[in-house]
Design an enzyme around this catalytic site. Structure first.
Site, short mmCIF file in Angstrom:
data_model
loop_
_atom_site.label_atom_id
_atom_site.label_comp_id
_atom_site.label_asym_id
_atom_site.label_seq_id
_atom_site.Cartn_x
_atom_site.Cartn_y
_atom_site.Cartn_z
N ARG A 76 20.71 -2.76 -8.50
CA ARG A 76 20.36 -4.18 -8.35
C ARG A 76 21.52 -4.89 -7.64
O ARG A 76 22.68 -4.74 -8.04
CB ARG A 76 20.11 -4.82 -9.71
CG ARG A 76 19.74 -6.30 -9.65
CD ARG A 76 19.64 -6.89 -11.04
NE ARG A 76 18.61 -6.25 -11.81
CZ ARG A 76 18.60 -6.20 -13.15
NH1 ARG A 76 19.59 -6.72 -13.85
NH2 ARG A 76 17.61 -5.61 -13.78
N ARG A 146 25.37 -13.25 -14.48
CA ARG A 146 24.40 -12.55 -13.63
C ARG A 146 24.23 -13.31 -12.31
O ARG A 146 24.91 -14.29 -12.04
CB ARG A 146 23.06 -12.43 -14.36
CG ARG A 146 23.11 -11.54 -15.62
CD ARG A 146 23.20 -10.07 -15.27
NE ARG A 146 23.21 -9.20 -16.45
CZ ARG A 146 22.13 -8.64 -16.98
NH1 ARG A 146 20.94 -8.86 -16.45
NH2 ARG A 146 22.24 -7.86 -18.04
N LYS A 211 24.61 -10.76 -21.49
CA LYS A 211 24.40 -11.32 -20.16
C LYS A 211 24.41 -12.84 -20.20
O LYS A 211 24.13 -13.45 -21.24
CB LYS A 211 23.09 -10.81 -19.58
CG LYS A 211 21.87 -11.13 -20.43
CD LYS A 211 20.65 -10.39 -19.91
CE LYS A 211 19.47 -10.56 -20.86
NZ LYS A 211 18.30 -9.77 -20.42
N LYS A 213 23.11 -16.18 -17.76
CA LYS A 213 22.30 -16.55 -16.61
C LYS A 213 22.51 -18.01 -16.24
O LYS A 213 22.51 -18.89 -17.12
CB LYS A 213 20.82 -16.28 -16.89
CG LYS A 213 20.53 -14.80 -17.14
CD LYS A 213 19.05 -14.53 -17.38
CE LYS A 213 18.79 -13.03 -17.54
NZ LYS A 213 17.35 -12.75 -17.73
N CYS A 436 6.69 -8.07 -15.00
CA CYS A 436 7.94 -7.31 -14.97
C CYS A 436 7.65 -5.90 -14.45
O CYS A 436 6.50 -5.50 -14.29
CB CYS A 436 8.56 -7.25 -16.36
SG CYS A 436 7.70 -6.15 -17.51
N CYS A 442 11.20 1.50 -16.52
CA CYS A 442 11.95 0.78 -17.55
C CYS A 442 11.92 1.54 -18.87
O CYS A 442 10.83 1.85 -19.40
CB CYS A 442 11.38 -0.62 -17.74
SG CYS A 442 12.24 -1.56 -19.03
N CYS A 481 7.24 -5.51 -22.64
CA CYS A 481 7.83 -5.61 -23.99
C CYS A 481 8.19 -7.05 -24.22
O CYS A 481 7.93 -7.93 -23.40
CB CYS A 481 9.04 -4.68 -24.13
SG CYS A 481 10.52 -5.27 -23.28
N CYS A 485 11.42 -10.42 -19.37
CA CYS A 485 12.00 -10.40 -18.03
C CYS A 485 11.18 -11.21 -17.02
O CYS A 485 11.73 -11.68 -16.03
CB CYS A 485 12.16 -8.97 -17.54
SG CYS A 485 13.43 -8.06 -18.43
#
Length: 572
Positions: A76, A146, A211, A213, A436, A442, A481, A485
């Protein structure tokens, strides 16, 4: 930093501390003959923008044959504001062809790109090639800041250039500074620092608990769901310039389906900060906020390590006072915010005199060629021949900017010949969908998402047409899930994977991204998703007030009214 209980820190905290500023033993592992990395290196690699994955479609057959999993890497990039030059985009396109098992490119909801299916032996070459194109992967994943995202719409208003400037400045301040990245992927040379210098002046040895954001938008246009971020900056525009930002803190989508103590949260307004010429006040305020999460965030249980839990545990007033203490000054109160749209910038629009931009819908963020649509090929050819700037939106779409108006017919002709529809040829419901990645790559996915949502779209288009809702702005999002995301928890309709072929259904939310939805049904079979939501949409059509949107209707009438809806595909 605040003291932490060393006995209670999580395993990943220990790995980070022992990683030697994100070096681990990655450099050595790149030279061995293994097709995968050790678990410790897997955790450190995330900071370098790399996830180790395997093709879950192949697991059962490989196990039957007595073979190991088919491991590969997802890379990524970190692309602040989602802007690439033509040559940078073409580098991604070429790398996808040369090194990806899947031969395609994935746009993320954070305005960046992923390459899936990169074998371990090709990892260094791929990252080094991106670096040569002035694109980094450092900080695209991991427990640090991020990719900083920003409204992708181009234009000649001064505030748009100011926002992009601020995005780059903020991304630089919040980026990791470790020399490990260049040592491992670029030149192999270690850098010796003076004894009084820290390799990571902001993050220290252990970086952040989770993380972090960051997003920037102009007031009124919430095209990237600014409230879903740990830190959001909303630009107040006066006479075409940014006069300051209202700062939002504590947003985050992630939750655990079986842990009721975890939850999605929308960010809270904290303060207003004027934009001076050097934007130091803004940068210092953002850094102060990050350091509070660094010092006080939960390092024992990663489920509760996001800043939203810290704010709810300590209180917003405590958080504000802590920011003021670190800045050495009082904060101004936040300004009221107004929003008028949350949709993406699709279709043709004026950019400046004689110049237009084109927003192209990318189905579920996947740039690929199929039998019916040569999307990857035509984008490559357009970028190569017409040289537009390439911008990515946080709704997983592409904007081609800087296009002379006389070139518009030629570009449309190319797209149609490749089977790529223009946005005006697509239904509203299709344009307002996100999914996602989920299976097969994943490791967290419990159910299909990107490969499943396309099957629902014709059913929803037919249903919306039947009910006279085709012109409504109703957002539909699906994830494999509960981690969120694709930002499902503020969508009007969301399907969240619970087990193979079954989903929790959430309804409500806001097309402006300003309200959370609520769970309507649990573990609904895939073939019952559209029939289950039909009854609620029928009720909405019959009972809505003048000008009332679906999310507003749901929040007004409440779950109790609809508790018995959807249990039968054709309720009486």
């Amino acid at each position: 930093m605040a003291a932490s209980n060393e006995e209670n820190i999580s395993k990943i905290e220990i790995i980070k501390r022992q990683s030697r500023q994100l070096r681990g033993t990655i450099k050595e592992a790149l030279s061995d003959e293994q097709n995968k990395f050790s678990e410790d290196n897997v955790q450190v690699l995330k900071f370098h923008g790399v996830y180790q994955q395997d093709d879950r479609d192949l697991r059962a057959q490989l196990t039957k044959e007595g073979k190991d999993r088919h491991y590969s890497m997802m890379i990524r990039a970190r692309i602040p504001g989602g802007v690439l030059s033509p040559d940078q985009y073409l580098t991604f396109d070429r790398l996808a062809d040369e090194y990806s098992d899947y031969k395609n490119i994935r746009i993320t909801t954070r305005q960046t790109l992923q390459l899936h299916g990169i074998l371990k032996g090709d990892l260094k070459t791929t990252i080094k090639t991106l670096n040569e194109a002035l694109v980094t992967t450092l900080g695209a994943c991991g427990d640090s800041g991020r990719n900083t995202i920003c409204c992708a719409e181009p234009g000649d208003e001064p505030f748009r250039a100011e926002m992009q400037h601020d995005v780059l400045a903020l991304a630089d301040r919040l980026s990791a500074k470790t020399n490990a990245y260049h040592e491992i992927w670029i030149d192999g040379e270690a850098v010796q620092l003076a004894d009084d210098k820290s390799e990571e002046p902001l993050y220290g040895e252990v970086y952040l608990p989770r993380k972090f954001k960051v997003a920037i938008v102009p007031e009124g246009d919430n095209c990237l769901d600014v409230y879903d971020n740990d830190l959001g900056l909303v630009a107040h525009i006066e006479s075409g310039h940014i006069r300051g930002y209202t700062v939002l803190v504590g947003g985050g989508m992630g939750r655990m389906a079986l842990d009721q103590d975890t939850y999605p949260r929308l960010a809270s307004p904290l303060c207003y900060v004027a934009r001076d010429e050097a934007i130091e006040l803004i940068l210092d305020t953002c850094v102060a906020i990050v350091t509070i999460e660094r010092d006080y965030g939960d390092r024992s249980n990663r489920r509760f390590a996001r800043m939203k839990y810290l704010i709810d545990r300590r209180g917003l007033e405590w958080f504000r006072e802590e920011v003021e203490t670190r800045l050495g000054r009082k904060l101004e109160p936040p300004r009221p915010l107004k929003w008028h749209n949350g949709h993406d910038h699709l279709g043709w629009h004026r950019e400046r005199d004689g110049i237009s931009y084109l927003g192209i819908f990318i189905p579920y963020g996947r740039i690929k060629d199929t039998e019916t649509m040569q999307l990857k090929s035509v984008l490559r050819d357009i970028v190569h021949d017409f040289r537009p700037i390439v911008r990515f939106t946080s709704q997983q779409n592409v904007i081609l900017s800087g296009i002379a108006n006389e070139l518009r017919p030629a570009i449309e002709e190319r797209l149609r010949a490749a089977g790529v529809p223009l946005p005006e040829e697509l239904s509203n419901v299709r344009q307002n969908t996100m999914a996602c990645v989920s299976l097969p790559t994943c490791g967290l996915a419990l159910a299909e998402s990107e490969r499943a949502l396309p099957e629902l779209m014709p059913q929803f288009e037919q249903l919306f047409d039947e009910l006279g809702l085709s012109n409504e702005e109703i957002t539909i999002r699906m994830t494999g899930c509960s981690n969120g995301c694709a930002r499902p928890y503020n969508a009007n309709i969301a399907f969240i994977g619970r087990s193979p072929g079954k989903y929790d259904m959430f309804l409500g939310g806001s097309s402006l991204g300003t309200a959370l939805n609520t769970r309507f049904r649990e573990t609904v079979p895939f073939d019952q998703l559209v029939p289950t939501v039909r009854s609620v949409l029928e009720s909405f059509v019959q009972e809505r007030e003048t000008g009332e949107e679906f999310g507003m209707y749901w929040r007004r009438t409440g779950l109790e009214k609809h508790r018995d809806y959807g249990t039968d595909p054709n309720p009486a």
